[in-house]
Design a protein around this motif. Structure first.
Motif, PDB file in Angstrom:
ATOM      1  N   GLN A  69       0.833  -1.204   0.000  1.00  0.00           N
ATOM      2  CA  GLN A  69       0.000   0.000   0.000  1.00  0.00           C
ATOM      3  C   GLN A  69       0.863   1.248   0.000  1.00  0.00           C
ATOM      4  O   GLN A  69       1.684   1.450   0.896  1.00  0.00           O
ATOM      5  CB  GLN A  69      -0.905   0.002   1.225  1.00  0.00           C
ATOM      6  N   GLY A  70       0.690   2.095  -0.993  1.00  0.00           N
ATOM      7  CA  GLY A  70       1.334   3.401  -1.024  1.00  0.00           C
ATOM      8  C   GLY A  70       2.844   3.338  -1.220  1.00  0.00           C
ATOM      9  O   GLY A  70       3.419   2.310  -1.560  1.00  0.00           O
ATOM     10  N   SER A  71       3.491   4.481  -0.978  1.00  0.00           N
ATOM     11  CA  SER A  71       4.941   4.590  -1.111  1.00  0.00           C
ATOM     12  C   SER A  71       5.448   5.681  -0.183  1.00  0.00           C
ATOM     13  O   SER A  71       4.684   6.554   0.249  1.00  0.00           O
ATOM     14  CB  SER A  71       5.338   4.896  -2.558  1.00  0.00           C
ATOM     15  N   ASP A  72       6.741   5.621   0.149  1.00  0.00           N
ATOM     16  CA  ASP A  72       7.311   6.642   1.018  1.00  0.00           C
ATOM     17  C   ASP A  72       7.726   7.850   0.192  1.00  0.00           C
ATOM     18  O   ASP A  72       7.462   7.924  -1.013  1.00  0.00           O
ATOM     19  CB  ASP A  72       8.486   6.073   1.824  1.00  0.00           C
ATOM     20  N   LYS A  73       8.378   8.823   0.824  1.00  0.00           N
ATOM     21  CA  LYS A  73       8.740  10.056   0.137  1.00  0.00           C
ATOM     22  C   LYS A  73       9.868   9.860  -0.870  1.00  0.00           C
ATOM     23  O   LYS A  73      10.172  10.772  -1.637  1.00  0.00           O
ATOM     24  CB  LYS A  73       9.121  11.127   1.158  1.00  0.00           C
ATOM     25  N   ASN A  74      10.493   8.682  -0.854  1.00  0.00           N
ATOM     26  CA  ASN A  74      11.508   8.347  -1.855  1.00  0.00           C
ATOM     27  C   ASN A  74      10.926   7.491  -2.973  1.00  0.00           C
ATOM     28  O   ASN A  74      11.685   6.900  -3.753  1.00  0.00           O
ATOM     29  CB  ASN A  74      12.675   7.612  -1.192  1.00  0.00           C
ATOM     30  N   ILE A  78       5.466   0.502  -0.272  1.00  0.00           N
ATOM     31  CA  ILE A  78       5.380   0.153   1.147  1.00  0.00           C
ATOM     32  C   ILE A  78       4.721  -1.210   1.305  1.00  0.00           C
ATOM     33  O   ILE A  78       3.649  -1.461   0.756  1.00  0.00           O
ATOM     34  CB  ILE A  78       4.576   1.205   1.935  1.00  0.00           C
ATOM     35  N   LEU A  79       5.386  -2.080   2.065  1.00  0.00           N
ATOM     36  CA  LEU A  79       4.788  -3.333   2.505  1.00  0.00           C
ATOM     37  C   LEU A  79       4.335  -3.127   3.946  1.00  0.00           C
ATOM     38  O   LEU A  79       5.159  -3.073   4.855  1.00  0.00           O
ATOM     39  CB  LEU A  79       5.797  -4.477   2.403  1.00  0.00           C
ATOM     40  N   ARG A  80       3.014  -2.988   4.152  1.00  0.00           N
ATOM     41  CA  ARG A  80       2.484  -2.688   5.480  1.00  0.00           C
ATOM     42  C   ARG A  80       2.190  -3.980   6.230  1.00  0.00           C
ATOM     43  O   ARG A  80       1.524  -4.889   5.717  1.00  0.00           O
ATOM     44  CB  ARG A  80       1.190  -1.865   5.372  1.00  0.00           C
ATOM     45  N   ILE A  81       2.688  -4.055   7.460  1.00  0.00           N
ATOM     46  CA  ILE A  81       2.468  -5.215   8.322  1.00  0.00           C
ATOM     47  C   ILE A  81       1.849  -4.738   9.628  1.00  0.00           C
ATOM     48  O   ILE A  81       2.411  -3.873  10.302  1.00  0.00           O
ATOM     49  CB  ILE A  81       3.780  -5.966   8.621  1.00  0.00           C
ATOM     50  N   CYS A 114      10.153  -0.567   1.002  1.00  0.00           N
ATOM     51  CA  CYS A 114      10.313  -0.425   2.444  1.00  0.00           C
ATOM     52  C   CYS A 114       9.180  -1.159   3.149  1.00  0.00           C
ATOM     53  O   CYS A 114       8.186  -1.546   2.530  1.00  0.00           O
ATOM     54  CB  CYS A 114      10.345   1.042   2.865  1.00  0.00           C
ATOM     55  N   ILE A 115       9.343  -1.354   4.456  1.00  0.00           N
ATOM     56  CA  ILE A 115       8.346  -2.044   5.278  1.00  0.00           C
ATOM     57  C   ILE A 115       7.914  -1.115   6.403  1.00  0.00           C
ATOM     58  O   ILE A 115       8.754  -0.481   7.042  1.00  0.00           O
ATOM     59  CB  ILE A 115       8.914  -3.354   5.864  1.00  0.00           C
ATOM     60  N   VAL A 116       6.621  -1.031   6.635  1.00  0.00           N
ATOM     61  CA  VAL A 116       6.067  -0.334   7.794  1.00  0.00           C
ATOM     62  C   VAL A 116       5.435  -1.395   8.681  1.00  0.00           C
ATOM     63  O   VAL A 116       4.400  -1.977   8.330  1.00  0.00           O
ATOM     64  CB  VAL A 116       5.034   0.731   7.395  1.00  0.00           C
ATOM     65  N   TYR A 117       6.063  -1.674   9.812  1.00  0.00           N
ATOM     66  CA  TYR A 117       5.562  -2.680  10.739  1.00  0.00           C
ATOM     67  C   TYR A 117       4.963  -1.981  11.959  1.00  0.00           C
ATOM     68  O   TYR A 117       5.640  -1.218  12.647  1.00  0.00           O
ATOM     69  CB  TYR A 117       6.673  -3.627  11.178  1.00  0.00           C
ATOM     70  N   VAL A 199      -0.386   5.644   3.733  1.00  0.00           N
ATOM     71  CA  VAL A 199      -0.595   4.291   4.227  1.00  0.00           C
ATOM     72  C   VAL A 199      -1.702   4.318   5.275  1.00  0.00           C
ATOM     73  O   VAL A 199      -1.783   5.258   6.078  1.00  0.00           O
ATOM     74  CB  VAL A 199       0.708   3.711   4.825  1.00  0.00           C
ATOM     75  N   GLU A 200      -2.577   3.326   5.242  1.00  0.00           N
ATOM     76  CA  GLU A 200      -3.720   3.288   6.157  1.00  0.00           C
ATOM     77  C   GLU A 200      -3.276   2.896   7.566  1.00  0.00           C
ATOM     78  O   GLU A 200      -2.557   1.915   7.756  1.00  0.00           O
ATOM     79  CB  GLU A 200      -4.759   2.298   5.649  1.00  0.00           C
ATOM     80  N   ILE A 201      -3.709   3.696   8.546  1.00  0.00           N
ATOM     81  CA  ILE A 201      -3.390   3.446   9.944  1.00  0.00           C
ATOM     82  C   ILE A 201      -4.670   2.973  10.647  1.00  0.00           C
ATOM     83  O   ILE A 201      -5.653   3.716  10.704  1.00  0.00           O
ATOM     84  CB  ILE A 201      -2.850   4.701  10.650  1.00  0.00           C
TER      85      ILE A 201
END
Length: 253
Positions: A69-74, A78-81, A114-117, A199-201
Motif C-alpha cells: 500500500q502506497g509509497s514513502d517520500k523516496n 510500502i509493505l504494510r504489516i 520499504c516495510i512499515v511494521y 498508508v492506512e493506519i
C-alpha cells in the motif's frame, strides 16, 4: 539430429603455427561465466518457484496483516504489516512463509521498497510467530529482495522488542537488516518519511498513539496509573464528616 538452443563456437588452430590458444579459451570461459551469472540473476527474479497456484490465501488476505500500500517520500513501495492482525496461534510457520513469498512475488514491483511494521498492542502469545521463525523466513527470501529492502519502520516498539533486537538482533538478523530498522515511537515521526494518508493506519493504532502521548512512560513498560485513580473525585469532604462525628463521640465519653 537434435540441436541445442544455446550458442556455441568452434576455434580450429593449426598445431604448426605456434599460436597461443589461451586467449581464445579464456574468452570462451569468460562468456560461459557471464551466461551462468545471468541465469542466476534471472532465477532471483523468477518467483514461480515460490508460488503455488493451487493454494488459496483468501482467508489471510481478509485479515489484512500484510498488504502492499502506497509509497514513502523516496517513491519506494510500502509493505504494510500490522502485527495485531496476525493470528499466530492458527497459522503455521510454513504457510506464513508461503504467504509472504506469494505477496511480495505477485504484487511487489521491481526496485527498492520499504516495510512499515505496526507493533501496537501486539501480544506475544497471540500475534508473534517468534524471532526464530521470522529470521527463517527472511533467510529464505531471494538475495535480490534483501538488497532491495531499504528501511523497516518499526512503529510503537515496546521495551521488550527493543531489548531483544538490541541484544540479539546483530546475531539473528543478517543481510544488513539490523541496520535497516528505524524505530518510530510516535506516528507524527512516521510522517517525516511517509506522507500522511499514504498508508492506512488502523484506529486502534491511533488510539494507542494517543495513550503513549499522554502517558509517555508506557513506552518503557511503566504504567503510572494502572487503575486510573487520578480521575476519581476527591473524598476529603466525606472523611471530614466522619472525623467530626468521631470527635463528638470522644467528647461525650
Amino acid at each position: 539430429m537434435g540441436g541445442s538452443s544455446e550458442d556455441f563456437s568452434v576455434v580450429v588452430l593449426a598445431s604448426d603455427l605456434g599460436v597461443d590458444a589461451r586467449p581464445f579459451l579464456e574468452h570462451q570461459h569468460q562468456h560461459q561465466h557471464q551466461h551462468q551469472q545471468q541465469q542466476e540473476e534471472d532465477k532471483w527474479h523468477d518467483c514461480s518457484q515460490y508460488l503455488s497456484p493451487d493454494e488459496d490465501f483468501s482467508d489471510l488476505d481478509l485479515l489484512q496483516f500484510l498488504r502492499l500500500q502506497g509509497s514513502d517520500k523516496n517513491s519506494n513501495p510500502i509493505l504494510r504489516i500490522v502485527g495485531k492482525y496476525f493470528p499466530a496461534t492458527v497459522v503455521s510457520a510454513e504457510r506464513l512463509k508461503r504467504y509472504v513469498f506469494h505477496t511480495i512475488c505477485s504484487g511487489l514491483p521491481d526496485g527498492p521498497f520499504c516495510i512499515v511494521y505496526m507493533h501496537s498492542t501486539v501480544q506475544k502469545e497471540d500475534n508473534s510467530p517468534g524471532m526464530t521463525i521470522l529470521r527463517w523466513i527472511y533467510e529464505e527470501l531471494p538475495a535480490d529482495f534483501k538488497d532491495r529492502l531499504q528501511t523497516v519502520y518499526f512503529v510503537h516498539p515496546g521495551l521488550r522488542s527493543r531489548l531483544v533486537i538490541a541484544t540479539l538482533g546483530r546475531f539473528f538478523l543478517s543481510g544488513g537488516l539490523y541496520w535497516k530498522i528505524k524505530y518510530v515511537s510516535r506516528l507524527q515521526y512516521l510522517w517525516d518519511d511517509i506522507t500522511k494518508g499514504e498508508v492506512e493506519i488502523p484506529d486502534f493504532v491511533k488510539s494507542h498513539d494517543d495513550i503513549l502521548e499522554n502517558r509517555p512512560l508506557t513506552d518503557y513498560g511503566i504504567e503510572p496509573d494502572p487503575f486510573h485513580l487520578t480521575g476519581m473525585p476527591s473524598s476529603t469532604f466525606s472523611f471530614g464528616k466522619y472525623e467530626e462525628r468521631w470527635a463528638a463521640r470522644d467528647y461525650v465519653s
